[in-house]
Design an enzyme around this catalytic site. Structure first.
Site, PDB file in Angstrom:
ATOM      1  N   TRP A 154       0.799  -1.225   0.000  1.00 17.03           N
ATOM      2  CA  TRP A 154       0.000   0.000   0.000  1.00 17.03           C
ATOM      3  C   TRP A 154       0.833   1.278   0.000  1.00 17.03           C
ATOM      4  O   TRP A 154       0.276   2.357  -0.108  1.00 17.03           O
ATOM      5  CB  TRP A 154      -0.909   0.007   1.244  1.00 17.03           C
ATOM      6  CG  TRP A 154      -0.162  -0.404   2.481  1.00 17.03           C
ATOM      7  CD1 TRP A 154      -0.157  -1.662   3.031  1.00 17.03           C
ATOM      8  CD2 TRP A 154       0.737   0.372   3.271  1.00 17.03           C
ATOM      9  NE1 TRP A 154       0.694  -1.696   4.123  1.00 17.03           N
ATOM     10  CE2 TRP A 154       1.250  -0.457   4.299  1.00 17.03           C
ATOM     11  CE3 TRP A 154       1.162   1.706   3.223  1.00 17.03           C
ATOM     12  CZ2 TRP A 154       2.164  -0.016   5.246  1.00 17.03           C
ATOM     13  CZ3 TRP A 154       2.081   2.153   4.174  1.00 17.03           C
ATOM     14  CH2 TRP A 154       2.565   1.290   5.177  1.00 17.03           C
ATOM     15  N   ASN A 155       2.149   1.186   0.152  1.00 17.64           N
ATOM     16  CA  ASN A 155       2.895   2.439   0.348  1.00 17.64           C
ATOM     17  C   ASN A 155       3.076   3.234  -0.943  1.00 17.64           C
ATOM     18  O   ASN A 155       2.997   4.453  -0.933  1.00 17.64           O
ATOM     19  CB  ASN A 155       4.226   2.197   1.068  1.00 17.64           C
ATOM     20  CG  ASN A 155       5.121   1.218   0.367  1.00 17.64           C
ATOM     21  OD1 ASN A 155       4.653   0.352  -0.372  1.00 17.64           O
ATOM     22  ND2 ASN A 155       6.408   1.327   0.580  1.00 17.64           N
ATOM     23  N   LYS A 178      -2.541  -7.621  -7.939  1.00 18.63           N
ATOM     24  CA  LYS A 178      -3.270  -7.460  -6.680  1.00 18.63           C
ATOM     25  C   LYS A 178      -2.679  -6.304  -5.874  1.00 18.63           C
ATOM     26  O   LYS A 178      -1.574  -6.405  -5.344  1.00 18.63           O
ATOM     27  CB  LYS A 178      -3.207  -8.730  -5.820  1.00 18.63           C
ATOM     28  CG  LYS A 178      -4.203  -8.649  -4.655  1.00 18.63           C
ATOM     29  CD  LYS A 178      -3.923  -9.606  -3.541  1.00 18.63           C
ATOM     30  CE  LYS A 178      -3.090  -9.014  -2.444  1.00 18.63           C
ATOM     31  NZ  LYS A 178      -3.710  -7.873  -1.729  1.00 18.63           N
ATOM     32  N   PRO A 179      -3.413  -5.197  -5.787  1.00 13.65           N
ATOM     33  CA  PRO A 179      -2.970  -4.133  -4.878  1.00 13.65           C
ATOM     34  C   PRO A 179      -3.247  -4.581  -3.447  1.00 13.65           C
ATOM     35  O   PRO A 179      -3.945  -5.582  -3.231  1.00 13.65           O
ATOM     36  CB  PRO A 179      -3.865  -2.950  -5.259  1.00 13.65           C
ATOM     37  CG  PRO A 179      -5.074  -3.543  -5.918  1.00 13.65           C
ATOM     38  CD  PRO A 179      -4.695  -4.892  -6.453  1.00 13.65           C
ATOM     39  N   THR A 233       9.428  -8.897   4.165  1.00 17.27           N
ATOM     40  CA  THR A 233      10.275 -10.091   4.055  1.00 17.27           C
ATOM     41  C   THR A 233       9.541 -11.368   4.484  1.00 17.27           C
ATOM     42  O   THR A 233       9.599 -12.364   3.763  1.00 17.27           O
ATOM     43  CB  THR A 233      11.590  -9.864   4.834  1.00 17.27           C
ATOM     44  OG1 THR A 233      12.269  -8.761   4.206  1.00 17.27           O
ATOM     45  CG2 THR A 233      12.490 -11.087   4.797  1.00 17.27           C
ATOM     46  N   GLU A 253      10.910  -8.105  -4.010  1.00 22.69           N
ATOM     47  CA  GLU A 253      11.408  -6.786  -3.565  1.00 22.69           C
ATOM     48  C   GLU A 253      10.901  -6.625  -2.143  1.00 22.69           C
ATOM     49  O   GLU A 253       9.709  -6.370  -1.933  1.00 22.69           O
ATOM     50  CB  GLU A 253      10.846  -5.675  -4.456  1.00 22.69           C
ATOM     51  CG  GLU A 253      11.308  -5.709  -5.896  1.00 22.69           C
ATOM     52  CD  GLU A 253      12.762  -5.287  -6.061  1.00 22.69           C
ATOM     53  OE1 GLU A 253      13.359  -4.793  -5.089  1.00 22.69           O
ATOM     54  OE2 GLU A 253      13.295  -5.492  -7.162  1.00 22.69           O
ATOM     55  N   GLY A 255      11.769  -5.902   2.348  1.00 17.80           N
ATOM     56  CA  GLY A 255      12.036  -4.801   3.272  1.00 17.80           C
ATOM     57  C   GLY A 255      13.457  -4.266   3.166  1.00 17.80           C
ATOM     58  O   GLY A 255      14.333  -4.864   2.538  1.00 17.80           O
ATOM     59  N   CYS A 287      10.293   1.557   1.179  1.00 16.34           N
ATOM     60  CA  CYS A 287      11.294   0.493   1.341  1.00 16.34           C
ATOM     61  C   CYS A 287      12.674   1.115   1.271  1.00 16.34           C
ATOM     62  O   CYS A 287      13.548   0.845   2.085  1.00 16.34           O
ATOM     63  CB  CYS A 287      11.123  -0.563   0.269  1.00 16.34           C
ATOM     64  SG  CYS A 287      11.200   0.098  -1.388  1.00 16.34           S
ATOM     65  N   GLU A 388      13.113  -3.193  10.613  1.00 16.40           N
ATOM     66  CA  GLU A 388      12.768  -2.161   9.632  1.00 16.40           C
ATOM     67  C   GLU A 388      11.771  -1.191  10.278  1.00 16.40           C
ATOM     68  O   GLU A 388      10.730  -1.612  10.766  1.00 16.40           O
ATOM     69  CB  GLU A 388      12.129  -2.804   8.395  1.00 16.40           C
ATOM     70  CG  GLU A 388      11.694  -1.767   7.372  1.00 16.40           C
ATOM     71  CD  GLU A 388      11.034  -2.371   6.130  1.00 16.40           C
ATOM     72  OE1 GLU A 388      10.372  -3.424   6.242  1.00 16.40           O
ATOM     73  OE2 GLU A 388      11.191  -1.782   5.051  1.00 16.40           O
ATOM     74  N   LYS A 458      20.641  -9.851   0.372  1.00 16.15           N
ATOM     75  CA  LYS A 458      20.315 -10.460   1.676  1.00 16.15           C
ATOM     76  C   LYS A 458      18.786 -10.572   1.847  1.00 16.15           C
ATOM     77  O   LYS A 458      18.096 -10.973   0.898  1.00 16.15           O
ATOM     78  CB  LYS A 458      20.987  -9.660   2.800  1.00 16.15           C
ATOM     79  CG  LYS A 458      22.514  -9.548   2.620  1.00 16.15           C
ATOM     80  CD  LYS A 458      23.235  -9.161   3.903  1.00 16.15           C
ATOM     81  CE  LYS A 458      23.108  -7.724   4.298  1.00 16.15           C
ATOM     82  NZ  LYS A 458      23.948  -7.320   5.431  1.00 16.15           N
ATOM     83  N   GLU A 465      14.360  -5.071 -10.725  1.00 21.61           N
ATOM     84  CA  GLU A 465      13.363  -4.284 -11.442  1.00 21.61           C
ATOM     85  C   GLU A 465      14.107  -3.090 -12.040  1.00 21.61           C
ATOM     86  O   GLU A 465      15.242  -2.804 -11.662  1.00 21.61           O
ATOM     87  CB  GLU A 465      12.258  -3.815 -10.501  1.00 21.61           C
ATOM     88  CG  GLU A 465      11.481  -5.005  -9.931  1.00 21.61           C
ATOM     89  CD  GLU A 465      10.151  -4.646  -9.285  1.00 21.61           C
ATOM     90  OE1 GLU A 465      10.065  -3.576  -8.670  1.00 21.61           O
ATOM     91  OE2 GLU A 465       9.217  -5.461  -9.398  1.00 21.61           O
TER      92      GLU A 465
END
Ligand code: NAP
Ligand code: MG
Length: 486
Positions: A154-155, A178-179, A233, A253, A255, A287, A388, A458, A465
């Site tokens: 959602w960010n 899918k959002p 993650t 993709e 954290g 992120c 995070e 890691k 991307e």
């Protein structure tokens, strides 16, 4: 406080038209007011199945086109969406909570990424190896995968999706996206706009609803050949495990906890400004964000004062009010998690120089606000260093020297972005070599370029991307040997 009018939406967009989901309604909450403003039914596994079947049909014709032809069609569709940027901005502010300023960065950036790959559609070239043996040549062929599932948080609902949609479509795939269950509306409207602009039906389908049901139905669907995932993650690891059955392709993709190193020879003013911008942009829910600062002792006071000053001056308020620089967090849970990380850290030590609580303005009491926060010198290994922090709270540590800074930067399970501020070429080069992360910015704000591949090391995931490299993750390659001797 005035109550909001509750709007509804059928919840999905399949085969070029809105599609009424069969699942339970999800209430969408305005993060600035805490009030429900829309109800959207969630998709079920049956809705996902419908979307996949339509995408499979659309794939047949789309994959048979030339790459540049696909680019031209997508380019016209994007041009149509560009006429509706303001509408997309308003939707994004409403459902996500971000400021108008941040939404006006996100929406054009998402459309720019699509345009970038439209351009690349005319520039793609392959590898050819002449004379593998006398009369024998080799070349590498690329074919699209089929139906790609894209799952995003959602960010940044639109940019994170565009990063997947653009190379996937240009390479000849069809997409089921899918959002996050809490931010479906901007994505649904974007799909509608691209359809109005001529993107053939069934190529970009959106199914909205909760991750545990809709997302897993996608990950386990035999008709989806690849999952492109952006998110946390733990969920990424779970998806990779599920996708192992059926050898489904996955890119993750995940954290990040990006370190910034500020050396004693840095442009301290520019570094402090980049740190504040990198931490508080999008209310810290990014992120790639400056999540840990390691500053050389001799310039630490100056840096701490500058960042603390900026944090205190940011105008906090509802995202749709002009001039607001920091909106609410996306959910109450997200706000509480950040507050808890700050509290658990301060319980171990460190000095709070800004924020550390929700604002006391009664007008903001029902929204999910948290003040821009700075914590100086908490003990090493505290929650703000090892976890995070997905919100507007920044820890700053004084370090002795470059080696200590690099060691601390790497003492994290994550490896997404990183930055270093120094005027020394030797230090800059060393930082780029030694920091374990997919990106190192040297004397630069943490801006992501479509031209360069982006992806974590890691626990921040795998796969790339952006860049031409993104195509590698939406195609299968085949080595072809041609023996032409009589
Ligand atoms: P999340 O919980 O992992 O959710 C991400 C997406 O996955 C959402 O659409 C979510 O749906 C869905 N999902 C949840 N559980 C699922 C499951 N079991 N199977 C399939 N899909 C599932 O992420 P978040 O915590 O909301 O988002 C923030 C995280 O994303 C942070 O860790 C951030 O660092 C990371 N992120 C990474 C990047 C990057 O490029 N590396 C970019 C942005 C954000 P629902 O939300 O509807 O449940
Ligand atoms: Mg989540």
């Amino acid at each position: 406080m005035t109550s909001e009018t509750i709007t509804t939406h059928p919840g999905s967009f399949i085969d070029g038209a809105p599609h009424e989901n069969r699942g339970a309604p999800i209430a969408l909450v305005n993060p600035a007011t805490g009030q429900v403003f829309a109800e959207v039914p969630g998709a079920t596994a049956a809705d996902v199945d419908t979307a996949v079947s339509c995408a499979q049909r659309a794939f047949a014709d789309w994959s048979a086109l030339g790459t540049a032809q696909r680019g031209e069609i997508l380019g016209r569709a994007v041009a149509h969406a560009e006429e509706h940027v303001d509408e997309l901005v308003r939707l994004l502010v409403r459902e996500q909570g971000k400021t108008i300023r941040d939404a006006r960065i996100e929406i054009p950036k998402a459309l720019d990424t699509l345009t970038h790959y439209v351009g690349l559609s005319k520039a793609l070239r392959g590898a050819h190896t002449p004379m593998l043996a006398p009369g024998v040549d080799g070349y590498v062929l690329r074919r699209p995968l089929g139906v790609v599932g894209a799952i995003v948080p959602w960010n940044f609902p639109t940019t994170l999706l565009a990063n997947k949609l653009a190379p996937a479509l240009v390479a000849g795939n069809a997409v089921v996206a899918k959002p996050a269950g809490t931010t479906p509306l901007t994505t649904l409207r974007l799909a509608e706009l691209l359809g109005e602009g001529g993107l053939p039906a069934g190529l970009f389908n959106v199914v909205s609803g909760p991750g545990a049901s809709v997302g897993e139905a996608m990950v386990t669907h035999p008709g989806i050949r690849k999952i492109a995932f952006t998110g946390s993650t733990p969920v990424g690891e779970h998806i990779a495990a599920l996708a192992a059955k059926g050898t489904k392709r996955v890119t993750l993709e995940l954290g990040g906890s990006d370190p910034m190193i500020i050396c004693d020879d840095a442009d301290v003013t520019a570094a402090a400004s980049a740190a504040a911008m990198g931490r508080y942009y999008n209310c810290g829910q990014a992120c790639l964000a400056i999540k840990r600062v390691y500053v050389f002792d001799s310039v630490a006071d100056e840096v701490i004062e500058a960042i603390t000053g900026k944090a205190k001056r940011l105008k906090v308020g509802p995202g749709d009010a002009e001039g607001v620089q920091l909106g609410p967090l996306h959910t109450a849970r997200q706000r509480d998690e950040v507050a808890d990380q700050v509290e658990r850290t301060l319980a171990l030590g460190g000095e709070l120089t800004a924020g550390g609580s929700a604002p006391d303005d009664p007008e903001l009491a029902d929204g999910f606000f948290y003040l821009p926060t700075v914590v100086v010198d908490p003990p090493a290994g505290c929650p703000m260093e090892t976890e995070e922090v997905f919100g507007p709270a920044l820890p700053i540590w004084r370090v002795r020297d470059f080696d200590e800074a690099i060691e601390r930067a790497n003492a994290s399970p994550f490896g997404l972005g990183s930055s270093v501020w120094t005027r020394s070429l030797a230090r800059a080069r060393q930082a780029a070599e030694r920091i374990e992360a997919g990106y190192t910015w040297i004397n630069s704000r943490t801006k992501v370029y479509d031209e360069l591949p982006f992806g974590g090391w890691k626990s921040s995931g795998y796969g790339k991307e952006h860049g031409e490299e993104a195509f590698d993750y939406y195609t299968e390659s085949k080595s072809v040997v041609v023996a032409g001797r009589e």
